[in-house]
Motif scaffolding. Structure first.
Motif, PDB file in Angstrom:
ATOM      1  N   TRP A   1      33.265  11.152  53.101  1.00 35.98           N
ATOM      2  CA  TRP A   1      34.020  10.834  54.324  1.00 35.98           C
ATOM      3  C   TRP A   1      35.418  11.431  54.266  1.00 35.98           C
ATOM      4  N   HIS A   2      36.053  11.317  53.111  1.00 41.52           N
ATOM      5  CA  HIS A   2      37.410  11.855  52.973  1.00 41.52           C
ATOM      6  C   HIS A   2      37.408  13.363  53.194  1.00 41.52           C
ATOM      7  N   PHE A   3      36.430  14.049  52.608  1.00 42.61           N
ATOM      8  CA  PHE A   3      36.324  15.501  52.803  1.00 42.61           C
ATOM      9  C   PHE A   3      36.143  15.825  54.287  1.00 42.61           C
ATOM     10  N   PHE A   4      35.245  15.100  54.943  1.00 39.75           N
ATOM     11  CA  PHE A   4      34.987  15.332  56.365  1.00 39.75           C
ATOM     12  C   PHE A   4      36.253  15.106  57.198  1.00 39.75           C
TER      13      PHE A   4
ATOM     14  N   VAL B   1      38.348  17.814  59.396  1.00 36.54           N
ATOM     15  CA  VAL B   1      38.535  17.610  60.831  1.00 36.54           C
ATOM     16  C   VAL B   1      40.018  17.653  61.203  1.00 36.54           C
ATOM     17  N   GLN B   2      40.863  17.020  60.400  1.00 35.45           N
ATOM     18  CA  GLN B   2      42.296  17.047  60.684  1.00 35.45           C
ATOM     19  C   GLN B   2      42.849  18.472  60.640  1.00 35.45           C
ATOM     20  N   ASP B   3      42.439  19.238  59.642  1.00 30.12           N
ATOM     21  CA  ASP B   3      42.883  20.629  59.541  1.00 30.12           C
ATOM     22  C   ASP B   3      42.383  21.450  60.728  1.00 30.12           C
TER      23      ASP B   3
ATOM     24  N   ILE C   1      29.116  17.758  48.268  1.00 37.10           N
ATOM     25  CA  ILE C   1      30.563  17.563  48.168  1.00 37.10           C
ATOM     26  C   ILE C   1      30.851  16.878  46.843  1.00 37.10           C
ATOM     27  N   THR C   2      31.527  17.577  45.959  1.00 37.43           N
ATOM     28  CA  THR C   2      31.787  17.062  44.621  1.00 37.43           C
ATOM     29  C   THR C   2      32.875  16.003  44.655  1.00 37.43           C
ATOM     30  N   GLN C   3      32.612  14.874  44.005  1.00 33.28           N
ATOM     31  CA  GLN C   3      33.610  13.810  43.946  1.00 33.28           C
ATOM     32  C   GLN C   3      34.711  14.211  42.969  1.00 33.28           C
ATOM     33  N   PRO C   4      35.984  14.083  43.359  1.00 27.61           N
ATOM     34  CA  PRO C   4      37.075  14.423  42.443  1.00 27.61           C
ATOM     35  C   PRO C   4      37.006  13.577  41.173  1.00 27.61           C
ATOM     36  N   VAL C   5      37.281  14.188  40.054  1.00 25.79           N
ATOM     37  CA  VAL C   5      37.275  13.469  38.777  1.00 25.79           C
ATOM     38  C   VAL C   5      38.685  13.449  38.202  1.00 25.79           C
TER      39      VAL C   5
END
Length: 419
Positions: free
Chosen positions: A22-25, A29-31, A323-327
Motif C-alpha cells: 500500500w505504501h508503495f502504491f 500515486v502521489q508522485d 514489491i519488496t518489503q524494506p528491511v
C-alpha cells in the motif's frame, strides 16, 4: 475468557506484510499526480446523508441498498459514511469557495463504505484514489484524465487494461433517450426483473447497468444513447477521441457504458481487465457538469475519476509485480551496562545518517539476540559489549554474506555498509 472481538465482515485489516505494498502504491500515486499538478484534499468520512442522495441519485443501488446511514441522536442529523468521494470533494469546494481563484485540480485517497455482499475485489470498507478537475469545460481535460491513467499503469507495471469510453450527452438528449427507453422496455415488461420494473419510469438508464444475465439480450436490443446525441455533445466526444488517438492511447467505444451515479453527463469511461473475475472495472469516471450546481454551488463544469486501490493491488500481483518489503540496515546487539548506554548512542547516530536501525530491547544472550537479528532481515548486526563501549567502538558483522566481522569506529559504519 472474554469473547474475541473480530473485524466487521467486509472491513479488512491491512497487516504489516501487506502494508508496504500500500505504501508503495500511495507513494507512486502521489508522485504521479504531482506530475500533472493535482493537489491533495482531505474530507471527512461522515457527511450529511442528503449530500449523497442529492448527488448520486435517489434511485440508485448505492442510495437504495448500500449506503451506511444513521441518525446522530445528539442532534437528530441524518448522517452517512461516504460511499464515494466526488460529492464530498464538491461539497468542500463549494463550502470553501475554492473555485473563486480559478479551476482546480484536486485528488483524494481514503476509505469509502458500501453495504454490499463481500467478495474478492468488493468490500464494505474499500479504498479509492479520486481525481477531480473542476472548472474545465473542454474535451482536453477529459482526454488528459485518461492519458494520465495510462501513464500510471506503466509506473505500476500493470498490463492488459482496456479503456472503454462513451458519452451520455446533455440533459435534453438524455431526456429524449429516456423516453425511447421507456417505450422499448414497456414492450418487454414480462422479462424485466424486480429492480428493472421498479426503475422503468423513474430512471430507465439504470436498467442498462443491470448485471442480471437473463436480461442481457433485452438490454442489447435497447436504443443506444449515441443515436440521440445533441450536436455539441457529439463534437465534444469526437474531440476527446482525436486527442486520445494523437497521444497513442487505445480505446473502445462501448455504447452500453452507463456509470452507476446519476450526476454524469457527456464523457464517461472505464479501465477494465479480464484478470480479476467479475470485478472487471478498476478505474472509472467521466464528466459531471451539473453536480456543482446540484449540490448548491454556482454552475461550473467538472470531470474526474476514481480507482479502486484493492483491485489495483490485486492486479499488480496478477501482473507479477513483486514489491519488496524494506528491511533494516542494522540490528544492534548489546550486553552489559556500558554496552546498553552506548547502543542507544550508536542507534541514534546511525539514524541521523539515514540508516534503518533496530535496537534490541529486552534481555537475552548474544546468541539469542543474534537469532533475532537474523530473523529481522537486517543486512548487518552491530555487536556491542562493555569492552567495545569503553573503547567507543563496535563490531560489525554481515548477516547475508560470508565475510569476517570487524571491530571498527562507529563513524566508519555507514561507509562500510554502503561500500
Amino acid at each position: 475468557m472474554a469473547k474475541i472481538i473480530k473485524a466487521i465482515r467486509g472491513m479488512n485489516d491491512i497487516l504489516p506484510d501487506a502494508a508496504h505494498q500500500w505504501h508503495f502504491f500511495e507513494q507512486t500515486v502521489q508522485d504521479w499526480l504531482a506530475m500533472y499538478g493535482y493537489r491533495n484534499i482531505r474530507t471527512p468520512i461522515v457527511e450529511q446523508s442528503d449530500l449523497f442522495v442529492r448527488s448520486i441519485g435517489e434511485v440508485t443501488d448505492i442510495v437504495e441498498k448500500e449506503m451506511y446511514c444513521f441518525v446522530d441522536h445528539l442532534n437528530n442529523d441524518s448522517l452517512a459514511l461516504r460511499p464515494e468521494g466526488t460529492a464530498s470533494c464538491v461539497r468542500a469546494v463549494i463550502e470553501h469557495n475554492l473555485l473563486y481563484g480559478g479551476p482546480q485540480r484536486l485528488y483524494y485517497c481514503g476509505p469509502m463504505f458500501r453495504h454490499e455482499r463481500p467478495q474478492k475485489g468488493r468490500y464494505r470498507q474499500f479504498h479509492q484514489v479520486g481525481v477531480e478537475a473542476l472548472g474545465f469545460s473542454g474535451p482536453d481535460i477529459d482526454a488528459e484524465l485518461m492519458i494520465m491513467c495510462a501513464r500510471l499503469w506503466q509506473m505500476l507495471g500493470i498490463t492488459g487494461l482496456r479503456l472503454e469510453i462513451s458519452t451520455l450527452g446533455n440533459a435534453d438528449s438524455r431526456a429524449l433517450h429516456r423516453a425511447r427507453l421507456i417505450n422499448y422496455f414497456e414492450k418487454h415488461t414480462g422479462a424485466l426483473d424486480e429492480d428493472a420494473s421498479r426503475r422503468l419510469h423513474v430512471n430507465p438508464l439504470r436498467i442498462l447497468d443491470s448485471k442480471n444475465p437473463q436480461m442481457q439480450s433485452i438490454i442489447e436490443g435497447a436504443p443506444k444513447l449515441v443515436d440521440d446525441l445533441d450536436e455539441e455533445s457529439r463534437l465534444h466526444f469526437e474531440s476527446v477521441q482525436q486527442i486520445l488517438r494523437a497521444r497513442g492511447v487505445s480505446f473502445e467505444i462501448n455504447p452500453r457504458l452507463v456509470r452507476g451515479l446519476d450526476y454524469y453527463n457527456r464523457t464517461v469511461f472505464e479501465w477494465v481487465t479480464d484478470k480479476l473475475g467479475a470485478q472487471s472495472a478498476v478505474c472509472a469516471g467521466g464528466r459531471y457538469d451539473g453536480l456543482i450546481e446540484q449540490v448548491g454551488g454556482k454552475p461550473a463544469p467538472a470531470c474526474g475519476f476514481a480507482m479502486g486501490v484493492e483491485r489495483l493491488l490485486a492486479l499488480m500481483q496478477e501482473c507479477g509485480q513483486a514489491i519488496t518489503q524494506p528491511v533494516p540496515d542494522i540490528y544492534i546487539v548489546h550486553q552489559g551496562v556500558h554496552a546498553a548506554e552506548y547502543a542507544w548512542k550508536a542507534a541514534e547516530y546511525l539514524r541521523d545518517a539515514d540508516c534503518r536501525v533496530i535496537l534490541h530491547c529486552g534481555s537475552g544472550s548474544f546468541k539469542a539476540q543474534m537469532k533475532k537479528a537474523d530473523a529481522s532481515g537486517a543486512r548487518y548486526a552491530l555487536i556491542i559489549g562493555d569492552d567495545e563501549a569503553l573503547a567507543q567502538q563496535v563490531t560489525l558483522k554481515s548477516l547475508r554474506e560470508f565475510t569476517d566481522q570487524a571491530r571498527v569506529d562507529l563513524s566508519t559504519v555507514c561507509e562500510l555498509i554502503q561500500a
